[in-house]
Design an enzyme around this catalytic site. Structure first.
Site, mmCIF file in Angstrom:
data_model
loop_
_atom_site.group_PDB
_atom_site.id
_atom_site.type_symbol
_atom_site.label_atom_id
_atom_site.label_comp_id
_atom_site.label_asym_id
_atom_site.label_seq_id
_atom_site.Cartn_x
_atom_site.Cartn_y
_atom_site.Cartn_z
ATOM 1 N N PRO A 199 11.920 28.937 -12.997
ATOM 2 C CA PRO A 199 12.295 28.375 -11.697
ATOM 3 C C PRO A 199 11.171 28.516 -10.669
ATOM 4 O O PRO A 199 10.381 29.467 -10.755
ATOM 5 C CB PRO A 199 13.512 29.210 -11.280
ATOM 6 N N ASP A 200 11.082 27.566 -9.758
ATOM 7 C CA ASP A 200 10.104 27.710 -8.668
ATOM 8 C C ASP A 200 10.751 28.499 -7.535
ATOM 9 O O ASP A 200 11.817 29.095 -7.715
ATOM 10 C CB ASP A 200 9.557 26.341 -8.222
ATOM 11 N N PHE A 201 10.124 28.536 -6.362
ATOM 12 C CA PHE A 201 10.722 29.233 -5.223
ATOM 13 C C PHE A 201 11.694 28.336 -4.463
ATOM 14 O O PHE A 201 12.804 28.719 -4.172
ATOM 15 C CB PHE A 201 9.621 29.644 -4.227
ATOM 16 N N ARG A 202 11.205 27.135 -4.110
ATOM 17 C CA ARG A 202 11.872 26.419 -3.023
ATOM 18 C C ARG A 202 12.698 25.210 -3.420
ATOM 19 O O ARG A 202 13.284 24.568 -2.551
ATOM 20 C CB ARG A 202 10.817 26.005 -1.978
ATOM 21 N N GLN A 237 -1.351 29.021 -8.030
ATOM 22 C CA GLN A 237 -0.587 30.078 -7.350
ATOM 23 C C GLN A 237 0.325 30.772 -8.343
ATOM 24 O O GLN A 237 1.023 31.713 -7.987
ATOM 25 C CB GLN A 237 0.283 29.448 -6.251
ATOM 26 N N ASN A 238 0.337 30.284 -9.571
ATOM 27 C CA ASN A 238 1.310 30.805 -10.538
ATOM 28 C C ASN A 238 0.881 32.144 -11.115
ATOM 29 O O ASN A 238 -0.312 32.418 -11.271
ATOM 30 C CB ASN A 238 1.536 29.782 -11.652
ATOM 31 N N ASP A 263 2.531 33.192 -13.967
ATOM 32 C CA ASP A 263 3.174 33.199 -15.285
ATOM 33 C C ASP A 263 2.185 33.219 -16.442
ATOM 34 O O ASP A 263 2.585 33.363 -17.606
ATOM 35 C CB ASP A 263 4.127 31.994 -15.407
ATOM 36 N N HIS A 279 -2.830 34.003 -6.621
ATOM 37 C CA HIS A 279 -1.790 34.963 -6.257
ATOM 38 C C HIS A 279 -1.654 36.055 -7.311
ATOM 39 O O HIS A 279 -0.596 36.671 -7.448
ATOM 40 C CB HIS A 279 -0.460 34.247 -6.012
ATOM 41 N N CYS A 292 2.983 55.777 -13.279
ATOM 42 C CA CYS A 292 1.638 56.178 -13.686
ATOM 43 C C CYS A 292 1.711 57.498 -14.478
ATOM 44 O O CYS A 292 2.273 58.478 -13.973
ATOM 45 C CB CYS A 292 0.793 56.357 -12.430
ATOM 46 N N CYS A 345 -0.208 60.305 -12.116
ATOM 47 C CA CYS A 345 0.287 60.831 -10.830
ATOM 48 C C CYS A 345 1.762 60.519 -10.575
ATOM 49 O O CYS A 345 2.295 60.877 -9.535
ATOM 50 C CB CYS A 345 -0.565 60.287 -9.694
ATOM 51 N N THR A 398 3.353 21.894 -6.088
ATOM 52 C CA THR A 398 3.348 22.936 -5.056
ATOM 53 C C THR A 398 3.894 22.393 -3.744
ATOM 54 O O THR A 398 3.662 21.240 -3.397
ATOM 55 C CB THR A 398 1.940 23.529 -4.836
ATOM 56 N N ASN A 406 3.801 15.402 -7.406
ATOM 57 C CA ASN A 406 4.829 16.347 -6.963
ATOM 58 C C ASN A 406 6.135 15.604 -6.703
ATOM 59 O O ASN A 406 6.122 14.385 -6.484
ATOM 60 C CB ASN A 406 4.380 17.038 -5.665
ATOM 61 N N ARG A 407 7.235 16.362 -6.722
ATOM 62 C CA ARG A 407 8.521 15.724 -6.476
ATOM 63 C C ARG A 407 8.596 15.198 -5.055
ATOM 64 O O ARG A 407 9.139 14.136 -4.804
ATOM 65 C CB ARG A 407 9.641 16.735 -6.739
HETATM 66 P P1 CNA Z 1 7.370 26.316 -4.330
HETATM 67 O O1 CNA Z 1 7.246 26.610 -2.888
HETATM 68 O O2 CNA Z 1 8.614 26.728 -5.017
HETATM 69 O O3 CNA Z 1 7.175 24.744 -4.490
HETATM 70 C C1 CNA Z 1 7.276 24.094 -5.731
HETATM 71 C C2 CNA Z 1 7.011 22.610 -5.510
HETATM 72 O O4 CNA Z 1 6.995 21.980 -6.782
HETATM 73 C C3 CNA Z 1 8.058 21.904 -4.669
HETATM 74 O O5 CNA Z 1 7.439 20.957 -3.815
HETATM 75 C C4 CNA Z 1 8.933 21.201 -5.714
HETATM 76 O O6 CNA Z 1 9.533 20.016 -5.233
HETATM 77 C C5 CNA Z 1 7.899 20.876 -6.766
HETATM 78 N N1 CNA Z 1 8.470 20.777 -8.114
HETATM 79 C C6 CNA Z 1 9.219 21.700 -8.765
HETATM 80 N N2 CNA Z 1 9.507 21.258 -10.010
HETATM 81 C C7 CNA Z 1 8.928 20.035 -10.124
HETATM 82 C C8 CNA Z 1 8.877 19.072 -11.160
HETATM 83 N N3 CNA Z 1 9.460 19.264 -12.338
HETATM 84 N N4 CNA Z 1 8.205 17.927 -10.927
HETATM 85 C C9 CNA Z 1 7.588 17.695 -9.738
HETATM 86 N N5 CNA Z 1 7.598 18.573 -8.715
HETATM 87 C C10 CNA Z 1 8.262 19.717 -8.915
HETATM 88 O O7 CNA Z 1 6.151 26.921 -5.173
HETATM 89 P P2 CNA Z 1 4.608 27.086 -4.715
HETATM 90 O O8 CNA Z 1 3.879 27.388 -5.961
HETATM 91 O O9 CNA Z 1 4.162 25.978 -3.870
HETATM 92 O O10 CNA Z 1 4.708 28.396 -3.808
HETATM 93 C C11 CNA Z 1 3.851 29.384 -3.926
HETATM 94 C C12 CNA Z 1 4.469 30.658 -4.534
HETATM 95 C C13 CNA Z 1 5.465 30.429 -5.627
HETATM 96 C C14 CNA Z 1 3.393 31.423 -5.192
HETATM 97 O O11 CNA Z 1 3.150 32.585 -4.502
HETATM 98 C C15 CNA Z 1 3.841 31.735 -6.630
HETATM 99 O O12 CNA Z 1 3.475 33.014 -7.035
HETATM 100 C C16 CNA Z 1 5.302 31.590 -6.585
HETATM 101 N N6 CNA Z 1 5.998 31.321 -7.855
HETATM 102 C C17 CNA Z 1 5.349 31.236 -9.021
HETATM 103 C C18 CNA Z 1 6.036 30.983 -10.193
HETATM 104 C C19 CNA Z 1 5.285 30.894 -11.483
HETATM 105 O O13 CNA Z 1 4.321 31.611 -11.671
HETATM 106 N N7 CNA Z 1 5.694 29.989 -12.365
HETATM 107 C C20 CNA Z 1 7.430 30.798 -10.165
HETATM 108 C C21 CNA Z 1 8.084 30.909 -8.921
HETATM 109 C C22 CNA Z 1 7.359 31.174 -7.780
#
Ligand code: CNA
Length: 272
Positions: free
Chosen positions: A13-16, A86-87, A89, A106, A138, A141, A178, A202-203
């Protein structure tokens, strides 16, 4: 430039994203507000919610998808100057993108540091504890060991500052998956020369593609990231090559001349 949206097709899952994003699904972590899970001060107060989330996101549970292999193909063709992600994973590494081409802005789970004595550990040393829902400590410590993931309130890794020389050299910027909400990463989208085309896959419309007048040579490919990347690969005449790379890397059968969806259907039929 990449974000969590390139890994949602891998099941992370993403964040937003409304509904499916982590920020809408944090009830089980018992935190006062969503961002707390990645805030360094909150972590020092209570590291358990972060480690509960880390258990779910932990590298090894997920596989790279079409998008990661597209970036790998750019590299194989000698066209990738650098990927800024920024990922956390680790899927870019798993897709075979070498560390010299990768800026994990990140941070990463690949290494970890004791929050008290600052001893460094390979991320692997934490795996057993994290997967058993224990807070890693750790051996020297007894301080909490934190994966080298960048929290809100922490500095970005030194390699992030490569952008100062990388971005002026770029002749194409691809921005994928992103929300461009997190600074200073988001501002990199404005760091390429004005004459450089920027492709947003992007979506939804995000960052400077919305709040500033888009540049005349911006290209917007809105919708699902895999479909957008597939279209891009098609325009470049790389689709077959990319499908073949994925087949080789994942050990699956290669179906030439197929879309991703057709390939998935054929795989399902084979399984049935
Ligand atoms: P975000 O803020 O959650 O944004 C994700 C963006 O991607 C949004 O605009 C969504 O509409 C878009 N999106 C999601 N799925 C799809 C898809 N299938 N097709 C097209 N667009 C899509 O995430 P950001 O990376 O912008 O925010 C930065 C944070 C999220 C960083 O600090 C990460 O560490 C953090 N994060 C990382 C992971 C990971 O490593 N996979 C997961 C969740 C959060």
């Amino acid at each position: 430039m990449a974000g969590a949206g390139i890994s949602t097709p891998s099941g992370i899952p993403d964040f937003r994203s409304p509904g499916s994003g982590l920020y809408d699904n944090l009830q089980q972590y018992d935190i006062p507000y969503p961002e707390a899970i990645f805030e360094i001060n909150y972590f020092h107060h209570n590291p358990k919610p972060f480690f509960a989330l880390a258990k779910e996101l932990y590298p090894g549970n997920y596989k790279p998808n079409y998008t990661h292999y597209f970036i790998r193909l750019l590299h194989d063709k000698g066209l990738l100057h650098r990927i800024y992600t920024q990922n956390i994973d680790g899927l870019e590494r798993l897709a075979g993108i070498p560390s010299t081409k990768l800026v994990e802005a990140h941070g990463t789970f690949a290494t970890a540091t004791c929050t008290v004595c600052q001893t460094s550990y390979p991320g692997e040393d934490l795996r057993a504890d994290i997967l058993e829902s224990k807070v890693p400590k750790c051996p020297t410590c007894k301080g909490v060991i934190k994966p080298d993931v960048v929290f809100f309130g922490e500095e970005l890794p030194q390699c992030f500052f490569l952008y100062l020389t990388d971005f002026p050299l770029a002749d194409l910027l691809v921005v994928m998956g992103t929300s461009l909400e997190v600074e200073p990463f988001a501002s990199l989208a404005g760091a390429v020369r004005n004459s450089v085309p920027r492709v947003l896959i992007n979506r939804d419309l995000v960052g400077p593609f919305v709040y500033r007048a888009p540049r005349h040579n911006d290209v917007l490919e809105l919708g699902d990231v895999v479909s957008g990347v597939e279209r891009f690969a098609d325009k470049l005449g790389w689709k077959e090559e990319l499908n073949k790379l994925i087949a080789v890397e994942t050990g699956k059968e290669w179906f030439p001349h197929c879309t991703v969806v057709e390939r998935l259907n054929q795989t399902k039929q084979q399984v049935n």
